[in-house]
Design a protein around this motif. Structure first.
Motif, short mmCIF file in Angstrom:
data_model
loop_
_atom_site.label_atom_id
_atom_site.label_comp_id
_atom_site.label_asym_id
_atom_site.label_seq_id
_atom_site.Cartn_x
_atom_site.Cartn_y
_atom_site.Cartn_z
N ARG A 56 2.97 20.38 -3.07
CA ARG A 56 2.02 20.27 -4.20
C ARG A 56 0.62 20.51 -3.65
NH1 ARG A 56 5.91 16.49 -5.15
NH2 ARG A 56 6.98 16.70 -7.14
N TYR A 57 -0.06 21.50 -4.23
CA TYR A 57 -1.33 21.93 -3.67
C TYR A 57 -2.42 22.06 -4.73
CZ TYR A 57 1.87 23.44 0.00
OH TYR A 57 2.83 23.47 0.95
N ARG A 58 -3.65 21.85 -4.29
CA ARG A 58 -4.84 22.23 -5.06
C ARG A 58 -5.46 23.37 -4.26
NH1 ARG A 58 -8.50 18.54 -8.27
NH2 ARG A 58 -6.80 19.13 -9.64
N VAL A 59 -5.62 24.52 -4.91
CA VAL A 59 -6.17 25.71 -4.27
C VAL A 59 -7.54 25.96 -4.88
CG1 VAL A 59 -5.79 28.15 -3.77
CG2 VAL A 59 -3.82 26.63 -4.03
N GLU A 60 -8.58 25.94 -4.05
CA GLU A 60 -9.96 26.11 -4.54
C GLU A 60 -10.60 27.31 -3.87
OE1 GLU A 60 -12.31 22.36 -5.00
OE2 GLU A 60 -10.64 21.58 -3.77
N ARG A 61 -11.22 28.15 -4.66
CA ARG A 61 -11.97 29.30 -4.13
C ARG A 61 -13.41 28.84 -3.92
NH1 ARG A 61 -11.35 35.13 -4.11
NH2 ARG A 61 -12.99 35.71 -2.67
N ARG A 62 -13.89 28.95 -2.69
CA ARG A 62 -15.26 28.56 -2.34
C ARG A 62 -15.93 29.71 -1.59
NH1 ARG A 62 -14.19 22.57 0.23
NH2 ARG A 62 -13.46 21.57 -1.69
N GLY A 63 -16.52 30.63 -2.34
CA GLY A 63 -17.16 31.79 -1.73
C GLY A 63 -16.15 32.63 -0.98
N ARG A 64 -16.37 32.80 0.33
CA ARG A 64 -15.46 33.60 1.16
C ARG A 64 -14.19 32.84 1.52
NH1 ARG A 64 -20.29 35.32 4.88
NH2 ARG A 64 -20.73 37.38 4.05
N TYR A 65 -14.17 31.57 1.25
CA TYR A 65 -13.06 30.72 1.69
C TYR A 65 -12.17 30.30 0.53
CZ TYR A 65 -15.68 30.25 6.00
OH TYR A 65 -16.35 30.52 7.16
N VAL A 66 -10.93 29.99 0.89
CA VAL A 66 -9.99 29.34 -0.01
C VAL A 66 -9.59 28.06 0.70
CG1 VAL A 66 -7.70 29.45 -1.06
CG2 VAL A 66 -9.15 31.49 -1.03
N HIS A 67 -9.76 26.94 -0.01
CA HIS A 67 -9.44 25.64 0.56
C HIS A 67 -8.17 25.14 -0.11
CE1 HIS A 67 -10.71 21.24 1.44
NE2 HIS A 67 -10.03 21.74 2.45
N VAL A 68 -7.16 24.82 0.70
CA VAL A 68 -5.87 24.34 0.20
C VAL A 68 -5.66 22.92 0.68
CG1 VAL A 68 -3.37 24.70 0.18
CG2 VAL A 68 -4.90 26.68 0.23
N THR A 69 -5.50 22.00 -0.27
CA THR A 69 -5.17 20.61 0.07
C THR A 69 -3.92 20.23 -0.69
OG1 THR A 69 -6.61 19.81 -1.70
CG2 THR A 69 -7.56 19.89 0.51
N GLY A 70 -3.21 19.26 -0.19
CA GLY A 70 -2.01 18.82 -0.90
C GLY A 70 -1.07 18.07 0.01
N ARG A 71 0.20 18.12 -0.35
CA ARG A 71 1.22 17.36 0.38
C ARG A 71 2.56 18.08 0.30
NH1 ARG A 71 1.67 12.60 2.84
NH2 ARG A 71 3.59 11.40 2.64
N VAL A 72 3.29 18.07 1.40
CA VAL A 72 4.65 18.60 1.46
C VAL A 72 5.58 17.41 1.64
CG1 VAL A 72 6.28 20.00 2.78
CG2 VAL A 72 3.95 20.83 2.38
N GLU A 73 6.60 17.35 0.78
CA GLU A 73 7.59 16.27 0.87
C GLU A 73 8.99 16.87 0.91
OE1 GLU A 73 6.69 13.84 -2.52
OE2 GLU A 73 5.06 12.83 -1.46
N ALA A 74 9.85 16.25 1.71
CA ALA A 74 11.21 16.76 1.85
C ALA A 74 12.18 15.61 2.10
CB ALA A 74 11.29 17.76 2.99
N THR A 75 13.40 15.82 1.65
CA THR A 75 14.52 14.95 1.99
C THR A 75 15.46 15.81 2.81
OG1 THR A 75 14.27 13.75 -0.09
CG2 THR A 75 16.36 13.49 1.09
#
Length: 173
Positions: free
Chosen positions: A50-69
């Protein structure tokens, strides 16, 4: 020619509405089975990023979490056991030419571990990111809960004289 990752979900950077989107990546049964083979796991029952993808000028910032069983094999008992994995994600991406422009000409290029990852062909692959974060979260020596490896000193071997003494018969009276 670049090989397509087992789990691939491309997000076109220019199509991020309002500069930010929320994206959920869920691996299919076939993708989970292929990843389990690649990672040496018995099974991946669930894999979600699950991610939040943000465009910030020349950059793309990806934050979130990966979960697995997952189900993996214990290195002590060699029995399969289930485990939960949860890893936070905080990465930046930028165009490859921008990364290269940062290095001055004539200087030997040093690897910057904090440098942004490259945006390839105007896209970020959140599926490949999900698989990569899962692989980084795996314990290389998994132990089943409660399993312990007890290494002790070997029992001292009796001396050769003690062995000979045990062979000596006691005279009967």
């Amino acid at each position: 020619m670049t090989e397509t990752p087992i789990l691939s979900r491309l997000v076109k950077v220019d199509d991020i509405p309002g500069g930010q989107i929320d994206v959920t990546i869920e691996a299919s049964e076939q993708e989970r089975a292929a990843l389990a083979r690649d990672f040496g796991l018995v099974e991946i029952a669930r894999l979600v990023g699950r991610y939040r993808v943000e465009r910030r000028g020349r950059y793309v910032h990806v934050t979130g979490r990966v979960e697995a069983t997952i189900e993996q094999t214990c290195v002590v008992t060699l029995e399969p056991f289930a485990a939960e994995i949860g890893e936070d994600v905080d990465l930046r991406y930028t165009e490859p030419h921008f990364i290269e422009d940062q290095a001055e000409e004539g200087e030997e290029h040093e690897v910057d571990l904090d440098a942004p990852d490259p945006i390839e062909n105007g896209r970020v692959d959140l599926g490949a990111l999900t698989a990569e974060i899962l692989s980084l979260g795996l314990d290389p020596y998994p132990r089943k809960p409660g399993a312990s490896f007890a290494f002790g000193e070997p029992a001292p071997e009796p001396s050769p004289f003690a062995k000979l003494a045990s062979l000596k018969k006691t005279p009967e009276e």
